[in-house]
Design a protein around this motif. Structure first.
Motif, PDB file in Angstrom:
ATOM      1  N   GLN A  43       5.095   5.972   2.232  1.00 49.67           N
ATOM      2  CA  GLN A  43       4.494   7.277   1.982  1.00 49.67           C
ATOM      3  C   GLN A  43       5.444   8.082   1.099  1.00 49.67           C
ATOM      4  N   ARG A  69       0.843  -1.196   0.000  1.00 52.68           N
ATOM      5  CA  ARG A  69       0.000   0.000   0.000  1.00 52.68           C
ATOM      6  C   ARG A  69       0.880   1.248   0.000  1.00 52.68           C
ATOM      7  N   LEU A  96      -3.073   7.143   7.566  1.00 57.84           N
ATOM      8  CA  LEU A  96      -1.955   6.730   6.706  1.00 57.84           C
ATOM      9  C   LEU A  96      -0.873   5.997   7.502  1.00 57.84           C
ATOM     10  N   ALA A 155       1.029   5.442  -0.230  1.00 58.35           N
ATOM     11  CA  ALA A 155       0.283   6.683  -0.020  1.00 58.35           C
ATOM     12  C   ALA A 155       1.016   7.834  -0.683  1.00 58.35           C
ATOM     13  N   GLU A 183      -8.730  10.458  -1.544  1.00 55.33           N
ATOM     14  CA  GLU A 183      -9.361  11.074  -0.363  1.00 55.33           C
ATOM     15  C   GLU A 183     -10.623  10.319   0.075  1.00 55.33           C
ATOM     16  N   GLN A 243      -3.317  11.882   8.694  1.00 58.19           N
ATOM     17  CA  GLN A 243      -2.032  11.259   8.967  1.00 58.19           C
ATOM     18  C   GLN A 243      -2.162  10.028   9.851  1.00 58.19           C
ATOM     19  N   LEU A 245       1.495  11.808  -0.663  1.00 57.60           N
ATOM     20  CA  LEU A 245       1.305  12.968   0.195  1.00 57.60           C
ATOM     21  C   LEU A 245       1.749  14.230  -0.521  1.00 57.60           C
ATOM     22  N   LYS A 290      -1.313  15.396  -6.584  1.00 58.81           N
ATOM     23  CA  LYS A 290      -1.631  14.033  -6.136  1.00 58.81           C
ATOM     24  C   LYS A 290      -2.788  13.452  -6.950  1.00 58.81           C
ATOM     25  N   ALA A 294      -0.513   2.470   5.564  1.00 56.34           N
ATOM     26  CA  ALA A 294       0.396   2.579   4.413  1.00 56.34           C
ATOM     27  C   ALA A 294       1.749   1.931   4.708  1.00 56.34           C
ATOM     28  N   ILE A 307      -3.136   5.285  -2.542  1.00 56.16           N
ATOM     29  CA  ILE A 307      -4.130   6.072  -1.819  1.00 56.16           C
ATOM     30  C   ILE A 307      -3.639   7.503  -1.614  1.00 56.16           C
ATOM     31  N   VAL A 308      -4.548   8.457  -1.829  1.00 58.07           N
ATOM     32  CA  VAL A 308      -4.311   9.864  -1.524  1.00 58.07           C
ATOM     33  C   VAL A 308      -5.211  10.225  -0.348  1.00 58.07           C
ATOM     34  N   GLU A 309      -4.623  10.724   0.725  1.00 61.07           N
ATOM     35  CA  GLU A 309      -5.405  11.054   1.917  1.00 61.07           C
ATOM     36  C   GLU A 309      -4.627  12.040   2.769  1.00 61.07           C
TER      37      GLU A 309
END
Length: 500
Positions: free
Chosen positions: A494, A341, A487, A343, A453, A484, A345, A352, A491, A479-481
């Motif tokens: 990152q 996974r 994540l 992420a 998101e 914190q 950031l 992103k 994740a 994944i974009v989120e």
């Protein structure tokens, strides 16, 4: 110190079977920085509207406050931001500039058209306007939805330094931890107050739930024992009644038989009366015990249709750089293997979502670098913008090729009420529509999940459901989120996009 006092508050919407608040009581000090939490649809915004006297209710809400609400309603958004804000409230220019500087935001955005501001910039100017007013008590409803990680930290620092109290609705656990000193939780139609930040609330809530679960098990065992004893007493009483007939059959003398039958009947009647009294007492005890059972809320685990894959690598990105007039970010490289996974950031505007749009062939700018992925890779996508979802849930499931029952089950587990199932998607709230988009992705068979998101509009309970699901199922994800805490838990890697 001013107080907000609530006594025997009851409220429910006509369209819902359950009361949102049922004889709820609360005392709040207006110097507190109070975090308001609860599952979506349980009444957080409704509670703020009750405080503002926007809804009819039963009970008492006593206070000497005048409230101000975020987000404020804006009009004529094509004008300069300064004038849009001036339509909402009077202020001196230096005051709004001071508040923006405290949020590390350039005051020059006041001289840009309001409609051109990003979601995070709109949040900041409206919060600045909120705190220019030092007379009204702030009610802040979900300020973090459009803020990136940096923006959330800036706003958290800003709110921490404020001397005045407020009530804040947010689903960002890190943000709540940094900002609030009390937590107000809407639990089972009641208002439960906890001292401390969100982490302290969670610890206290877990201990409370563990104690109540243990008490429930103890009470259930006692109720089971009482019911068994009551059944045995009732059966014994019925058998004594039967003795009356059996014992009278063997007599020959009619008169003696009649006399003895009368004695047996009287004895049986007395026994029956005593046993019924015992059973009644036991039923009363059972009823009293059952009333002690706590209505503990169970959150069912979600399901995810992760497909096994024979591919050793699902996505390979080499020195990717996207540009419009100029590059959005420095070149990035990464790969995703099964159960891995990643992420993405970076601050708002760093590109992103553009990376995700490019992966789906929807980016219209200039591209450098390469992306390799297997043909016919099954990908499930949660979009950041999903306003085009339309129609009934059954039509939506058929269009998106998902199992209808699995789709509905995930919606229910995400907390959507069954009566909402009959509504068209375009008639649902933004939180409900987000759950539709997420339940679709969870129900689709996929080897790779790409989520942009996913936590916007979801409560902390939904977030914890997703964390548990991802850690259990171990899907491959990009994944974009901005949350914190989320994540850090889910994740494996990152990757930060740095703006050029």
């Amino acid at each position: 110190m001013a107080k907000i006092e609530i006594k025997q508050l009851s409220f429910g919407y006509d369209s819902q079977d359950k009361m949102l608040f049922d004889q709820a009581n609360l005392n709040v000090d207006t110097q507190w920085k109070l975090g308001l939490i609860g599952r979506n649809g349980r009444g957080k915004t409704t509670f703020l509207n009750i405080l503002r006297n926007r809804l009819p209710y039963q009970g008492q809400v006593n206070h000497q406050q005048e409230f101000i609400y975020f987000p404020q309603e804006t009009k004529e958004k094509d004008r300069l931001t300064y004038y849009v804000l001036n339509d909402i409230s009077d202020f001196e220019l230096w005051e709004i500039e001071r508040e923006l500087n405290l949020m590390q935001t350039d005051p020059e955005i006041l001289w840009r058209s309001f409609e051109t501001l990003s979601g995070g910039e709109k949040t900041k100017v409206l919060l600045a306007l909120l705190f220019v007013d030092d007379v009204h008590f702030p009610l802040i409803d979900e300020p973090t939805n459009h803020l990136d990680v940096v923006g959330r930290q800036q706003v958290a620092e800003y709110l921490k330094k404020k001397k005045q109290g407020f009530i804040l609705v947010s689903h960002d656990r890190t943000f709540l931890d940094e900002v609030v000193d009390h937590v107000l939780a809407i639990e089972k139609s009641q208002l439960e107050l906890y001292q401390g930040n969100f982490t302290i609330y969670e610890e206290q809530k877990k201990r409370k739930d563990a104690f109540e679960l243990a008490q429930n098990e103890k009470i259930k065992k006692e109720v089971s024992r009482l019911k068994k004893t009551a059944a045995e007493k009732a059966e014994w009483a019925r058998s004594r009644e039967g003795d009356k007939t059996k014992r009278s059959v063997g007599f020959i003398d009619t008169e003696a038989r009649r006399m003895d039958k009368g004695a047996i009947g009287a004895d049986a009647a007395r026994t029956m009366k005593r046993s019924k009294a015992i059973v009644n007492r036991m039923e009363t005890q059972i009823s009293e015990k059952e009333r002690l059972l706590k209505d503990i809320e169970y959150i069912d685990p979600l399901t995810m249709n992760v497909q096994a894959t024979h591919h050793r690598r699902l996505l390979t990105v080499e020195k990717l750089q996207l540009s419009y007039d100029h590059p959005l970010f420095e070149p990035i490289s990464f790969s995703i293997e099964p159960q891995q996974r990643i992420a993405l950031l970076g601050p708002n505007g760093s590109g992103k979502s553009s990376v995700i749009h490019f992966l789906f062939g929807e980016f219209e700018g200039e591209v450098k670098g390469s992306v390799v992925r297997p043909e016919n890779l099954a990908i499930s996508y949660v979009r950041q913008n999903y306003e085009d979802n339309r129609g009934t849930l059954s039509e939506f499931a058929e269009k998106n090729h998902v199992d209808y029952q699995a789709f509905l089950n995930n919606l229910r587990k995400l907390g959507m009420e069954r009566e909402i199932f009959h509504n068209k998607i375009e008639q649902m709230s933004m939180g409900q529509r987000k759950k539709v988009e997420l339940a679709k992705s969870l129900s689709q068979p996929a080897e790779l999940y790409i989520w942009d998101e996913p936590l916007n509009y979801l409560d902390v309970f939904n977030q914890e459901q997703l964390e548990q699901l991802i850690l259990t199922m171990e899907p491959a994800m990009l994944i974009v989120e901005h949350d914190q805490t989320f994540l850090d838990k889910i994740a494996d890697q990152q990757i930060t996009l740095f703006k050029r």
